[in-house]
Design an enzyme around this catalytic site. Structure first.
Site, PDB file in Angstrom:
ATOM      1  N   CYS A  25       0.837  -1.200   0.000  1.00  0.00           N
ATOM      2  CA  CYS A  25       0.000   0.000   0.000  1.00  0.00           C
ATOM      3  C   CYS A  25       0.874   1.253   0.000  1.00  0.00           C
ATOM      4  O   CYS A  25       2.020   1.236  -0.468  1.00  0.00           O
ATOM      5  CB  CYS A  25      -0.979  -0.026   1.163  1.00  0.00           C
ATOM      6  N   ASP A  32      -4.004   1.277   9.865  1.00  0.00           N
ATOM      7  CA  ASP A  32      -5.198   2.134   9.972  1.00  0.00           C
ATOM      8  C   ASP A  32      -5.727   2.127  11.393  1.00  0.00           C
ATOM      9  O   ASP A  32      -6.195   3.143  11.905  1.00  0.00           O
ATOM     10  CB  ASP A  32      -6.280   1.659   8.997  1.00  0.00           C
TER      11      ASP A  32
HETATM   12  C1  RUB Z   1      -4.114   3.142   3.311  1.00  0.00           C
HETATM   13  C2  RUB Z   1      -3.405   2.160   4.167  1.00  0.00           C
HETATM   14  C3  RUB Z   1      -2.142   2.627   4.847  1.00  0.00           C
HETATM   15  C4  RUB Z   1      -2.494   3.129   6.259  1.00  0.00           C
HETATM   16  C5  RUB Z   1      -1.332   3.845   6.913  1.00  0.00           C
HETATM   17  O1  RUB Z   1      -5.362   2.671   2.862  1.00  0.00           O
HETATM   18  O2  RUB Z   1      -3.842   1.055   4.390  1.00  0.00           O
HETATM   19  O3  RUB Z   1      -1.240   1.574   4.984  1.00  0.00           O
HETATM   20  O4  RUB Z   1      -3.580   4.032   6.186  1.00  0.00           O
HETATM   21  O5  RUB Z   1      -1.017   5.010   6.189  1.00  0.00           O
HETATM   22  P1  RUB Z   1      -6.263   3.615   1.915  1.00  0.00           P
HETATM   23  P2  RUB Z   1      -0.288   6.253   6.861  1.00  0.00           P
HETATM   24  O6  RUB Z   1      -5.437   3.906   0.696  1.00  0.00           O
HETATM   25  O7  RUB Z   1      -7.463   2.779   1.611  1.00  0.00           O
HETATM   26  O8  RUB Z   1      -6.608   4.857   2.690  1.00  0.00           O
HETATM   27  O9  RUB Z   1       0.997   5.733   7.407  1.00  0.00           O
HETATM   28  O10 RUB Z   1      -0.079   7.219   5.727  1.00  0.00           O
HETATM   29  O11 RUB Z   1      -1.179   6.805   7.908  1.00  0.00           O
END
Ligand code: RUB
Length: 331
Positions: free
Chosen positions: A136, A206
């Site tokens: 991701c 998340d």
């Molecule tokens: C994003 C996702 C990221 C976490 C952490 O999912 O799973 O790994 O949100 O991100 P989506 P961060 O694209 O569906 O929002 O470290 O930027 O908070």
């Protein structure tokens, strides 16, 4: 109920809500900072003189923002942090308004510093010539890898999964290669094929539950399983506002299920076939080597302690679907 009925919601606030819902603003940290920003905009936009009307506007904005995406607890923790402040504040409109703005600014600044701090801690774990696999697009993971690179770690290479169906891996690959870090984009299904070359898996989160289970982009738990089989460290990077206080009380984390069209854009070609699109999954604590937070590196089993000691207020606001009218005037 529509997003813009009895209380007049500023267009800019609605735009932020739409962008979160439609994933133009995405990633748990960015989403949290965006809702805090929306609260500032909402508070500054109020032109009336009534404290009660102002609070009603704030509550309505919180309701709208809470309805955008259900899984990232960072969104609810940010809103709770702000709402607690204005709900408990006493005084005239200026006092109440500034309680919202101050709390939101505090949250944003805390969040940006936390990402930086995790980058500092995390980059020390990365060694010369490490092959890192990530899934991701996580801003804390990107921050960490870039910092490791900038502080002189040599020979780092990143395997970035595509991350179907929304391909956030493309963003990761572009962000890292834009900084001169070698990246190879790989299909999600090839993770086991490549795992023998990997030194560390690093992902964001998340939501982290009190038992240390990590909710992150769909496919994360599969990667954790493969890493565990191959004895490869599986590291999670998460700010403390990604820990869910409600899970201490036994509440489940709601997993967002998105439109089937994200998986198969031409659904009509598969007439009669049901398509499902869960956006997140749960990685059990036993597959997680460590969680790196701004307060230090912890074993997943210490998550309940983090919530108790550094906990963000229990979220008062739950995700509730609010119907969005197709022809919403703001768009
Ligand atoms: C994003 C996702 C990221 C976490 C952490 O999912 O799973 O790994 O949100 O991100 P989506 P961060 O694209 O569906 O929002 O470290 O930027 O908070």
């Amino acid at each position: 109920m529509s997003w813009n009925n009895e209380v007049k919601i500023p267009g800019e606030v609605l735009r932020i809500a739409y962008e979160i819902k439609n994933m133009k603003i995405r990633g748990a940290g960015r989403i949290a900072r965006a809702v805090a920003e929306a609260m500032i905009i909402g508070a500054e936009s109020y032109r009336g003189e009534s404290v009660n009307d102002f609070k009603d506007l704030m509550r309505k904005i919180i309701e709208i923002l809470s309805s955008t995406r259900p899984t990232a607890v960072s969104l609810f923790n940010a809103l709770s942090y702000i709402s607690r402040r204005f709900e408990n504040a006493e005084g005239d409109l200026d006092v109440i308004r500034s309680s919202v703005i101050t709390a939101a600014r505090e949250f944003i600044s805390y969040s940006l510093n936390a990402v930086k701090r995790i980058g500092e801690i995390g980059s020390r774990i990365i060694k010369n010539d490490d092959v890192i696999l990530t899934h991701c697009n996580s801003s804390v993971v990107i921050e960490t890898i870039i910092r490791a690179f900038k502080t002189g770690k040599r020979g780092i290479k990143v395997l970035a999964t595509e991350t179907r169906p929304k391909f956030q891996g493309h963003i990761t690959a572009k962000m890292l290669s834009g900084r001169g870090i070698p990246v190879v984009l790989i299909p999600d299904s090839s993770v086991r094929y490549f795992m023998k070359d990997v030194d560390k898996v690093i992902v964001g989160a998340d939501t982290i539950a009190a038992n240390g289970a990590v909710v992150n982009k769909i496919g994360t738990s599969l990667i954790a399983l493969i890493a565990s089989e191959a004895n490869v460290d599986f590291l999670v990077m998460a700010e403390t506002y990604k820990f869910s206080p409600a899970t201490l009380l036994g509440e489940y984390v709601k997993i967002e299920e998105r439109s089937p069209e994200e998986v198969i854009p031409e659904l009509s070609e598969l007439k009669g076939i049901k398509v499902r699109n869960p956006a997140f999954d749960v990685t059990p604590p036993e597959y997680i080597t460590a969680i790196i937070t701004e307060i230090g590196i912890i074993p997943p089993q210490a998550s309940a302690l983090v919530i108790k000691e550094y906990g963000w207020p229990i979220a008062n606001y739950e995700h509730r679907e609010i119907a969005v009218e197709e022809d919403e005037p703001i768009l």
